[in-house]
Scaffold this active site. Structure first.
Site, PDB file in Angstrom:
ATOM      1  N   ARG A 141      27.367  39.124  25.994  1.00 41.80           N
ATOM      2  CA  ARG A 141      26.859  39.036  24.627  1.00 41.80           C
ATOM      3  C   ARG A 141      25.340  39.259  24.599  1.00 41.80           C
ATOM      4  NH1 ARG A 141      27.655  39.330  19.207  1.00 41.80           N
ATOM      5  NH2 ARG A 141      26.499  37.714  18.079  1.00 41.80           N
ATOM      6  N   GLN A 165      30.609  26.556  21.006  1.00 43.96           N
ATOM      7  CA  GLN A 165      29.220  26.769  20.579  1.00 43.96           C
ATOM      8  C   GLN A 165      28.634  28.021  21.243  1.00 43.96           C
ATOM      9  OE1 GLN A 165      28.010  24.823  18.274  1.00 43.96           O
ATOM     10  NE2 GLN A 165      25.975  25.722  18.160  1.00 43.96           N
ATOM     11  N   GLU A 221      55.308   2.899  20.593  1.00 41.43           N
ATOM     12  CA  GLU A 221      56.006   2.826  19.301  1.00 41.43           C
ATOM     13  C   GLU A 221      54.943   2.900  18.225  1.00 41.43           C
ATOM     14  OE1 GLU A 221      58.468  -0.682  19.257  1.00 41.43           O
ATOM     15  OE2 GLU A 221      59.497  -0.103  21.114  1.00 41.43           O
ATOM     16  N   ILE A 227      56.685  10.954  21.807  1.00 43.23           N
ATOM     17  CA  ILE A 227      57.214  11.164  23.160  1.00 43.23           C
ATOM     18  C   ILE A 227      57.123  12.648  23.538  1.00 43.23           C
ATOM     19  CG2 ILE A 227      59.166  10.780  24.715  1.00 43.23           C
ATOM     20  CD1 ILE A 227      57.763   8.210  23.413  1.00 43.23           C
ATOM     21  N   GLU A 280      48.201   8.621  27.242  1.00 44.59           N
ATOM     22  CA  GLU A 280      48.206   7.756  28.446  1.00 44.59           C
ATOM     23  C   GLU A 280      47.111   6.698  28.348  1.00 44.59           C
ATOM     24  OE1 GLU A 280      49.371   8.921  32.254  1.00 44.59           O
ATOM     25  OE2 GLU A 280      50.601  10.576  31.541  1.00 44.59           O
ATOM     26  N   GLY A 281      46.881   6.247  27.130  1.00 44.60           N
ATOM     27  CA  GLY A 281      45.885   5.208  26.872  1.00 44.60           C
ATOM     28  C   GLY A 281      44.613   5.813  26.325  1.00 44.60           C
TER      29      GLY A 281
HETATM   30  N1  COS Z   1      50.087  -2.607  37.470  1.00 45.00           N
HETATM   31  C1  COS Z   1      51.023  -3.595  37.547  1.00 45.00           C
HETATM   32  N2  COS Z   1      50.995  -4.686  36.749  1.00 45.00           N
HETATM   33  C2  COS Z   1      49.993  -4.780  35.865  1.00 45.00           C
HETATM   34  C3  COS Z   1      48.990  -3.801  35.746  1.00 45.00           C
HETATM   35  C4  COS Z   1      49.061  -2.685  36.606  1.00 45.00           C
HETATM   36  N3  COS Z   1      48.158  -1.712  36.548  1.00 45.00           N
HETATM   37  N4  COS Z   1      48.116  -4.178  34.792  1.00 45.00           N
HETATM   38  C5  COS Z   1      48.565  -5.360  34.325  1.00 45.00           C
HETATM   39  N5  COS Z   1      49.692  -5.712  34.973  1.00 45.00           N
HETATM   40  C6  COS Z   1      50.498  -6.930  34.771  1.00 45.00           C
HETATM   41  C7  COS Z   1      49.627  -8.148  34.543  1.00 45.00           C
HETATM   42  O1  COS Z   1      49.253  -8.751  35.768  1.00 45.00           O
HETATM   43  C8  COS Z   1      50.540  -9.021  33.722  1.00 45.00           C
HETATM   44  O2  COS Z   1      51.476  -9.663  34.554  1.00 45.00           O
HETATM   45  P1  COS Z   1      51.435 -11.305  34.765  1.00 45.00           P
HETATM   46  O3  COS Z   1      51.604 -11.880  33.392  1.00 45.00           O
HETATM   47  O4  COS Z   1      52.598 -11.558  35.673  1.00 45.00           O
HETATM   48  O5  COS Z   1      50.101 -11.596  35.371  1.00 45.00           O
HETATM   49  C9  COS Z   1      51.334  -8.029  32.884  1.00 45.00           C
HETATM   50  O6  COS Z   1      51.263  -6.766  33.575  1.00 45.00           O
HETATM   51  C10 COS Z   1      50.765  -7.843  31.491  1.00 45.00           C
HETATM   52  O7  COS Z   1      49.422  -7.472  31.648  1.00 45.00           O
HETATM   53  P2  COS Z   1      48.300  -7.806  30.581  1.00 45.00           P
HETATM   54  O8  COS Z   1      48.406  -9.248  30.181  1.00 45.00           O
HETATM   55  O9  COS Z   1      47.021  -7.292  31.088  1.00 45.00           O
HETATM   56  O10 COS Z   1      48.832  -6.934  29.348  1.00 45.00           O
HETATM   57  P3  COS Z   1      48.182  -6.620  27.947  1.00 45.00           P
HETATM   58  O11 COS Z   1      49.228  -6.775  26.910  1.00 45.00           O
HETATM   59  O12 COS Z   1      46.893  -7.354  27.798  1.00 45.00           O
HETATM   60  O13 COS Z   1      47.913  -5.022  28.035  1.00 45.00           O
HETATM   61  C11 COS Z   1      46.712  -3.012  28.537  1.00 45.00           C
HETATM   62  C12 COS Z   1      47.116  -4.442  28.967  1.00 45.00           C
HETATM   63  C13 COS Z   1      45.922  -3.010  27.252  1.00 45.00           C
HETATM   64  C14 COS Z   1      45.870  -2.493  29.675  1.00 45.00           C
HETATM   65  C15 COS Z   1      48.002  -2.154  28.390  1.00 45.00           C
HETATM   66  O14 COS Z   1      48.755  -2.589  27.273  1.00 45.00           O
HETATM   67  C16 COS Z   1      47.731  -0.698  28.247  1.00 45.00           C
HETATM   68  O15 COS Z   1      47.479  -0.007  29.243  1.00 45.00           O
HETATM   69  N6  COS Z   1      47.807  -0.172  26.992  1.00 45.00           N
HETATM   70  C17 COS Z   1      47.744   1.234  26.756  1.00 45.00           C
HETATM   71  C18 COS Z   1      49.126   1.773  26.851  1.00 45.00           C
HETATM   72  C19 COS Z   1      49.122   3.240  27.050  1.00 45.00           C
HETATM   73  O16 COS Z   1      48.491   3.754  27.951  1.00 45.00           O
HETATM   74  N7  COS Z   1      49.872   3.906  26.194  1.00 45.00           N
HETATM   75  C20 COS Z   1      50.032   5.307  26.281  1.00 45.00           C
HETATM   76  C21 COS Z   1      51.481   5.580  26.435  1.00 45.00           C
HETATM   77  S1  COS Z   1      51.837   6.694  27.663  1.00 45.00           S
HETATM   78  S2  COS Z   1      51.518   8.420  26.802  1.00 45.00           S
END
Ligand code: COS
Length: 385
Positions: A272, A341, A131, A161, A368-369
Site C-alpha cells: 500500500r 486499522q 445455561e 453449545i 470457556e469462561g
Molecule cells: N479443578 C478441579 N476442581 C476444581 C477446580 C479445578 N480447576 N476449581 C475448583 N474446583 C473445585 C473446588 O475445589 C470445589 O470443590 P470443594 O467444594 O470440594 O472444595 C468445587 O470445584 C467448586 O469450586 P468453587 O467453589 O470454586 O466454584 P464456584 O461456583 O465458586 O465457581 C468458577 C468457580 C467461577 C471458577 C467456575 O464457575 C467457572 O470457571 N466459571 C466459568 C465457567 C465457564 O468457563 N463457562 C464456559 C463454558 S465452556 S464454553
C-alpha cells in the site's frame, strides 16, 4: 555450548506437524473461509480435509485408536487452522473440549464406547456446561438428572453449545443433588439419538458463524446409568479440570487468528502506497506491527507452556491456563482490531479477511469462561483462596 541440546524449543516433530497442517489449511480450508462466514454455514470441507489427514482430534490416546498426540501438537493444529478460519478450528478444539471429561474421568467402558469414533472422525463431540442463567456461575445450573433404576432421566436446557447439531456425542453436566450446588453436579455422555434429546435453533452470531451454536433440550431424556462420567456428584470438578486442559487451546486459537490478521496486514502495508511510499516505511506503522508480533509471540509461548503443564499432569493449573487464555484472547482482540486499522477503509470491507478475523476474535474473550472469570481464577490462585 551443545548445539544438539533442545533447550526450550519445540521438537522437530512439532515443527513438521505445523508445516503439514499449514499446507493443508492454506490449500483446502482458507479458500472456503469467507464463504463459510458469509453464509453462516458449517465448514464441511474443513471437517472432511482435517479428518482425511487425521487432524480432527489428534489428542485421542492410541489405546482408543487415536494419534495420541501431546497437548502442544493439539495446540499447533488448532493454531494453524485458526490462522485461516476460526470456525473450522472449532472442529479440533471442541473435539478436545467435549472428550476431555471422558479422558480425565470416564470409565474404561465409556472411553471404549465413545473415543474411537472421535479418533476416526466418524463423530464429533460437544461440551454442555452453560445455561441461560448459569454462564459464569456454572454451578447454578438447573438441568436435572434423576436416577431411575439403571438409567438417568435428564430434564432441562443447555445454552450456547458449540458444534451442536453436527456432533453425535455431547458431554453434559446436570445436577443430581441441587442442595449441594457445585458438589451435586454429575457429568454424562448423551448421544444425539437418545430419546428426549433435541438440538434447538441456531444462534445468530457476530463471528465464528460457520460453527453452529444451539441450545440442547432434554425432555425426560433417558440414558443408561453407565454413561455417567466418573462418580455421581463429581461432574463439576471434572468440568473445571477439563477447562484447565482446554483454556490453553482457546488461547492458542486466539494466537492463530491474531497471527492470521498480522500476516494479512504485513503483506498489505508493504504494498500500500501513500505519500509516495509504502506505508510500511512509516515508523508509526512499523511500531504497530512490532507490538502486534511481540504480543502474539508472548501469548503463543504462554499457551504452549500452559498446555505442556497440563499434559504433564501438574497440579494447580488454574493460574497458568486462565492466564494463557486471557492474555492470548486480549491480544487477539487488540491485534485483529489493529490489523483492520492498518488496512484502513479496505480493512473494514469484506474484500479482506481482517474484519472477519476481528469479529471472530471477540468470542475468545468470552467462551470457556469470560476473561473476567479468568481473572477470578488467577486471583484465587495467587491469593490462595
Ligand atoms: N479443578 C478441579 N476442581 C476444581 C477446580 C479445578 N480447576 N476449581 C475448583 N474446583 C473445585 C473446588 O475445589 C470445589 O470443590 P470443594 O467444594 O470440594 O472444595 C468445587 O470445584 C467448586 O469450586 P468453587 O467453589 O470454586 O466454584 P464456584 O461456583 O465458586 O465457581 C468458577 C468457580 C467461577 C471458577 C467456575 O464457575 C467457572 O470457571 N466459571 C466459568 C465457567 C465457564 O468457563 N463457562 C464456559 C463454558 S465452556 S464454553
Amino acid at each position: 555450548m551443545n548445539p544438539d541440546f533442545d533447550l526450550y524449543q519445540l521438537s522437530e516433530e512439532h515443527e513438521y506437524l505445523r508445516q503439514s497442517v499449514r499446507e493443508l489449511c492454506e490449500d483446502k480450508i482458507e479458500p472456503h473461509a469467507a464463504d463459510v462466514d458469509e453464509n453462516s454455514r458449517f465448514p464441511q470441507e474443513a471437517r472432511d480435509e482435517l479428518t482425511k489427514a487425521g487432524f480432527q482430534a489428534v489428542h485421542i490416546p492410541e489405546q482408543y485408536d487415536g494419534a495420541g498426540a501431546d497437548s502442544i501438537a493439539a495446540c499447533i493444529v488448532i493454531e494453524e487452522v485458526a490462522r485461516v478460519c476460526m470456525s473450522s478450528s472449532l472442529i479440533p478444539a471442541v473435539n478436545k473440549l467435549g472428550s476431555m471429561p471422558i479422558i480425565l474421568s470416564g470409565s474404561e467402558e465409556l472411553k471404549q464406547k465413545v473415543l474411537p469414533s472421535i479418533a476416526s472422525g466418524e463423530s464429533m463431540i460437544s461440551y454442555g456446561l452453560s445455561e441461560r442463567e448459569a454462564g459464569s456461575d456454572a454451578a447454578a445450573m438447573k438441568t436435572r438428572a434423576v436416577r431411575d433404576g439403571d438409567t438417568y432421566v435428564l430434564n432441562g436446557t443447555k445454552a450456547w453449545i458449540t458444534n451442536s447439531g453436527h456432533s453425535d456425542w455431547y458431554t453434559v453436566m446436570a445436577s443430581t443433588d441441587p442442595e449441594k450446588r457445585a458438589n451435586g453436579i454429575s457429568a454424562f455422555v448423551v448421544h444425539k439419538d437418545d430419546e428426549g434429546f433435541e438440538v434447538g435453533a441456531k444462534e445468530k452470531k457476530m463471528g465464528i458463524k460457520g460453527s453452529p451454536t444451539c441450545e440442547l433440550h432434554f425432555t425426560n431424556c433417558v440414558i443408561p446409568a453407565d454413561r455417567m462420567i466418573g462418580e455421581e456428584d463429581t461432574g463439576f470438578k471434572t468440568a473445571l479440570k477439563t477447562l484447565d486442559h482446554t483454556r490453553p487451546t482457546i488461547g492458542i486459537q486466539a494466537v492463530g487468528v491474531a497471527q492470521g490478521a498480522l500476516d494479512v496486514a504485513v503483506s498489505y502495508i508493504k504494498d500500500r502506497k501513500q505519500f509516495r511510499s509504502a506505508i510500511s516505511d512509516f515508523q508509526g506503522v512499523q511500531w504497530m506491527v512490532a507490538d502486534m508480533a511481540m504480543k502474539i509471540e508472548a501469548a503463543r509461548q504462554m499457551c504452549y507452556i500452559a498446555a505442556a503443564r497440563a499434559e504433564r499432569g501438574e497440579p494447580n493449573l488454574g493460574f497458568i491456563s486462565s492466564a494463557a487464555k486471557c492474555l492470548a484472547s486480549d491480544t487477539a482482540m487488540e491485534v485483529t482490531t489493529n490489523a483492520v486499522q492498518l488496512l484502513g477503509g479496505a480493512g473494514y470491507t469484506r474484500d479482506f479477511p481482517v474484519e472477519r478475523m476481528m469479529r471472530d476474535a471477540k468470542i475468545t474473550q468470552i467462551y470457556e469462561g469470560t476473561n473476567q472469570i479468568q481473572r477470578v481464577v488467577m486471583a484465587r490462585s495467587i491469593l490462595g483462596r
